[in-house]
Write a protein that holds these residues in place. Sequence first.
Motif, PDB file in Angstrom:
ATOM      1  N   TYR A  35       0.843  -1.187   0.000  1.00 57.50           N
ATOM      2  CA  TYR A  35       0.000   0.000   0.000  1.00 57.50           C
ATOM      3  C   TYR A  35       0.880   1.239   0.000  1.00 57.50           C
ATOM      4  O   TYR A  35       2.044   1.220   0.426  1.00 57.50           O
ATOM      5  CB  TYR A  35      -0.958  -0.001   1.197  1.00 57.50           C
ATOM      6  CG  TYR A  35      -0.270   0.026   2.554  1.00 57.50           C
ATOM      7  CD1 TYR A  35      -0.004   1.243   3.190  1.00 57.50           C
ATOM      8  CD2 TYR A  35       0.080  -1.166   3.204  1.00 57.50           C
ATOM      9  CE1 TYR A  35       0.597   1.263   4.429  1.00 57.50           C
ATOM     10  CE2 TYR A  35       0.668  -1.147   4.437  1.00 57.50           C
ATOM     11  CZ  TYR A  35       0.930   0.074   5.061  1.00 57.50           C
ATOM     12  OH  TYR A  35       1.528   0.117   6.298  1.00 57.50           O
ATOM     13  N   ASP A  36       0.302   2.310  -0.507  1.00 61.27           N
ATOM     14  CA  ASP A  36       0.978   3.621  -0.567  1.00 61.27           C
ATOM     15  C   ASP A  36       1.015   4.168   0.845  1.00 61.27           C
ATOM     16  O   ASP A  36      -0.020   4.312   1.499  1.00 61.27           O
ATOM     17  CB  ASP A  36       0.195   4.556  -1.492  1.00 61.27           C
ATOM     18  CG  ASP A  36       0.914   5.869  -1.744  1.00 61.27           C
ATOM     19  OD1 ASP A  36       1.647   6.301  -0.842  1.00 61.27           O
ATOM     20  OD2 ASP A  36       0.704   6.438  -2.825  1.00 61.27           O
TER      21      ASP A  36
ATOM     22  N   MET B   4      -4.304   0.653  -1.582  1.00 62.74           N
ATOM     23  CA  MET B   4      -3.712  -0.626  -1.939  1.00 62.74           C
ATOM     24  C   MET B   4      -3.138  -0.548  -3.342  1.00 62.74           C
ATOM     25  O   MET B   4      -3.802  -0.083  -4.273  1.00 62.74           O
ATOM     26  CB  MET B   4      -4.758  -1.758  -1.898  1.00 62.74           C
ATOM     27  CG  MET B   4      -5.279  -2.054  -0.504  1.00 62.74           C
ATOM     28  SD  MET B   4      -3.992  -2.792   0.497  1.00 62.74           S
ATOM     29  CE  MET B   4      -4.894  -3.014   2.038  1.00 62.74           C
ATOM     30  N   LEU B   5      -1.896  -1.060  -3.489  1.00 65.40           N
ATOM     31  CA  LEU B   5      -1.247  -1.052  -4.781  1.00 65.40           C
ATOM     32  C   LEU B   5      -1.196  -2.454  -5.392  1.00 65.40           C
ATOM     33  O   LEU B   5      -1.233  -2.596  -6.611  1.00 65.40           O
ATOM     34  CB  LEU B   5       0.171  -0.495  -4.640  1.00 65.40           C
ATOM     35  CG  LEU B   5       0.262   0.940  -4.085  1.00 65.40           C
ATOM     36  CD1 LEU B   5       1.710   1.358  -3.924  1.00 65.40           C
ATOM     37  CD2 LEU B   5      -0.485   1.906  -5.004  1.00 65.40           C
ATOM     38  N   ALA B   6      -1.121  -3.482  -4.533  1.00 67.26           N
ATOM     39  CA  ALA B   6      -1.058  -4.860  -5.033  1.00 67.26           C
ATOM     40  C   ALA B   6      -1.458  -5.808  -3.896  1.00 67.26           C
ATOM     41  O   ALA B   6      -1.225  -5.516  -2.720  1.00 67.26           O
ATOM     42  CB  ALA B   6       0.340  -5.195  -5.533  1.00 67.26           C
ATOM     43  N   VAL B   7      -2.060  -6.948  -4.270  1.00 68.57           N
ATOM     44  CA  VAL B   7      -2.412  -7.998  -3.294  1.00 68.57           C
ATOM     45  C   VAL B   7      -2.115  -9.359  -3.900  1.00 68.57           C
ATOM     46  O   VAL B   7      -2.091  -9.493  -5.135  1.00 68.57           O
ATOM     47  CB  VAL B   7      -3.907  -7.945  -2.876  1.00 68.57           C
ATOM     48  CG1 VAL B   7      -4.229  -6.668  -2.156  1.00 68.57           C
ATOM     49  CG2 VAL B   7      -4.813  -8.143  -4.083  1.00 68.57           C
TER      50      VAL B   7
ATOM     51  N   ARG C  53       6.706   5.737  -2.434  1.00 67.88           N
ATOM     52  CA  ARG C  53       7.093   5.173  -1.127  1.00 67.88           C
ATOM     53  C   ARG C  53       5.949   4.279  -0.657  1.00 67.88           C
ATOM     54  O   ARG C  53       4.848   4.741  -0.400  1.00 67.88           O
ATOM     55  CB  ARG C  53       7.341   6.303  -0.122  1.00 67.88           C
ATOM     56  CG  ARG C  53       7.817   5.780   1.225  1.00 67.88           C
ATOM     57  CD  ARG C  53       8.324   6.944   2.085  1.00 67.88           C
ATOM     58  NE  ARG C  53       8.563   6.492   3.459  1.00 67.88           N
ATOM     59  CZ  ARG C  53       7.770   6.729   4.471  1.00 67.88           C
ATOM     60  NH1 ARG C  53       6.662   7.440   4.290  1.00 67.88           N
ATOM     61  NH2 ARG C  53       8.059   6.275   5.681  1.00 67.88           N
ATOM     62  N   ALA C  54       6.290   3.001  -0.602  1.00 61.07           N
ATOM     63  CA  ALA C  54       5.250   2.011  -0.286  1.00 61.07           C
ATOM     64  C   ALA C  54       5.676   1.155   0.901  1.00 61.07           C
ATOM     65  O   ALA C  54       6.809   1.240   1.400  1.00 61.07           O
ATOM     66  CB  ALA C  54       4.958   1.124  -1.498  1.00 61.07           C
ATOM     67  N   ARG C  55       4.730   0.305   1.314  1.00 58.59           N
ATOM     68  CA  ARG C  55       5.006  -0.612   2.440  1.00 58.59           C
ATOM     69  C   ARG C  55       4.300  -1.946   2.144  1.00 58.59           C
ATOM     70  O   ARG C  55       3.143  -1.970   1.740  1.00 58.59           O
ATOM     71  CB  ARG C  55       4.501  -0.008   3.741  1.00 58.59           C
ATOM     72  CG  ARG C  55       4.855  -0.839   4.960  1.00 58.59           C
ATOM     73  CD  ARG C  55       4.601  -0.044   6.227  1.00 58.59           C
ATOM     74  NE  ARG C  55       5.550   1.039   6.349  1.00 58.59           N
ATOM     75  CZ  ARG C  55       5.305   2.209   6.954  1.00 58.59           C
ATOM     76  NH1 ARG C  55       4.103   2.444   7.451  1.00 58.59           N
ATOM     77  NH2 ARG C  55       6.228   3.143   7.030  1.00 58.59           N
TER      78      ARG C  55
END
Length: 611
Positions: free
Chosen positions: A39-40, A46-49, A123-125
Amino acid sequence: MSTSTETPGADAPAEDESHKLQVAYRLLFERNPLPMWVYDVKTLRMLAVNEAAVAKYGYSKQEFVGLTLLDLHHEDDAAQLREHLELPAEAQRMPRLWQHRHRDGGMSEVEVVTEDLELDGIRARMAVVRDLTAQRRAEQAQRELELSLTTMLENMPDGFFSLDPAGRFTYVNSRAEELLHFHRDELVGFNVWEKFPEAAGTIFQREYERAMAEGTASSFEADYAPLRACWKVRVYPSEQGLAVYFRDVTERRVPEQRLLEERETLSAVVNATNDAIISVDVEGKIKMFNPGAERIFRRTQASMQGESIDVLLPERCREGHRQSLRQYAESRGSSRMMGLGLVKGLRADGQELDLESTISQVTVNQQQVLIANFRDVTERARVDAEFRESRTQLSELTQRLMMQEKALVKRLAQSLHDQLGQTMAAIRMAHETIMTLQAEKATTSVDRLQAQMGMLIGQAIRQVRQVLIDLRPPLLDEQGLAEALDNELRNRSLTQPQVDFSIEVAPDVARMRWPTEVEYAAFMVGREAIENALRHSGSSIVSVRLTGTPASLRLEVADNGVGIATGGTSRPGHLGIVSMHERAQAIAATVTIEPGEARGTRVIFNWQRAS
């Protein structure tokens, strides 16, 4: 035309390795069994799952990408989540428990671990999620089970304690404190044999050590002298040591000992009796088969255990027996005879038996048990059958003899009346004629002889008439039993004036007639009873009572003489009573002889028409 060759750049291998590494990371992300998403950090979008997250939360990948991190958290966690995201990056990477919401509204408790990364300049986590719901439920169930067990152990009536493999107390319940006279704080952590040295080397230590060594439960009862108690102990081994349950049975031991003795006595009686004693359940399955049953049926106890009782019966009797057994079990009735006095049995060799049997039912351990007692009367039944056959033959013979007797007596009486009677009458007439013709010439001596001859002729004629009366009951054939009995008593009164004779017959009975053989037998029994009363009892009163219906007849002859015992028999050499019984049995009647109401004897003849 010219050609040239291009040399690849020096950084190409490094780019290939980077590409392979990216592919590996993507595969690790996509195929990880734990839910993962990226997620950003700034927008929390959410950016990817991965597939595991899709399967866990119920959203499609497109729906997931449209969510923010706050959408997955319970509303109660929103403020804490914002505070958490404001922490330094190092602190945010520490595992943390959260409540996550699924698409269908369900909730799960999860542990989340994050890692910072840069994705396409953003910047993501990345978060890795581990579901702890099942673990938390299991932990809660474990706590509830431990509480339930503790509550049960504390409230149970038995004493309980546990020992570790070294024999040290690890738990003692309140009942054990009472029985052992120690507080649990004085026992937990201490060795059992140090606290109870008197038990060392006894059955307590031997059974505890055997249970641990063999891994098998043990149960025993033993006295513990220091506390003057008798305990019933059950020991269960495990990897953690021993679980020991014990109960004070000091007060119960005396009655239990008495009960044990009674059981042993009962068992000895059951095993010693010659009768077969067999217990079955309501389905007819054999539970007990005593030695008497082994002797009678010639089968072993081991072979009959659990077998159907049907094998002890002839095949033709089995269906009826099963129905009778079910009906008796449903009736919950008391002890009673089986069958109509006798039942059939079957030996192992196929020989049929005649058995006397009684059956009763009891409840053992809340189960209905039927107990049957069988006595082998095969030989007695055979003898009885032969006796009955002999009695039948004797009765038939007696009946034929009576018929022959009646016919012979009738012919003899007819001959006496028609021949000897007429001859005696002719002799008398001839004698009287001679006396008339010699009246003038007779001397004193001749007159005396003539008178004596006349007396002898008259006596002979009277004797013939009496014989006729004795041989053929007067009036019996012509006017019936009542008139014949009345005439018999009148004739008796002429020779026995000192005796008071009486007869009681209702008018309607006096007119009744019964079968010829019945009337004849009744008259002959009555005559014999009157003769016995006059000859042997010293009676001053003889009474006759006749009652009946067209289908029954009852004749009573009573006197006030010396009497006779109930069911009395004749004296040796005197066959009067025997003849009365034989005459009655020949026509299916009975004769009963009993004491009179005050004194004397009463003879009762009873006949009932066969239905």
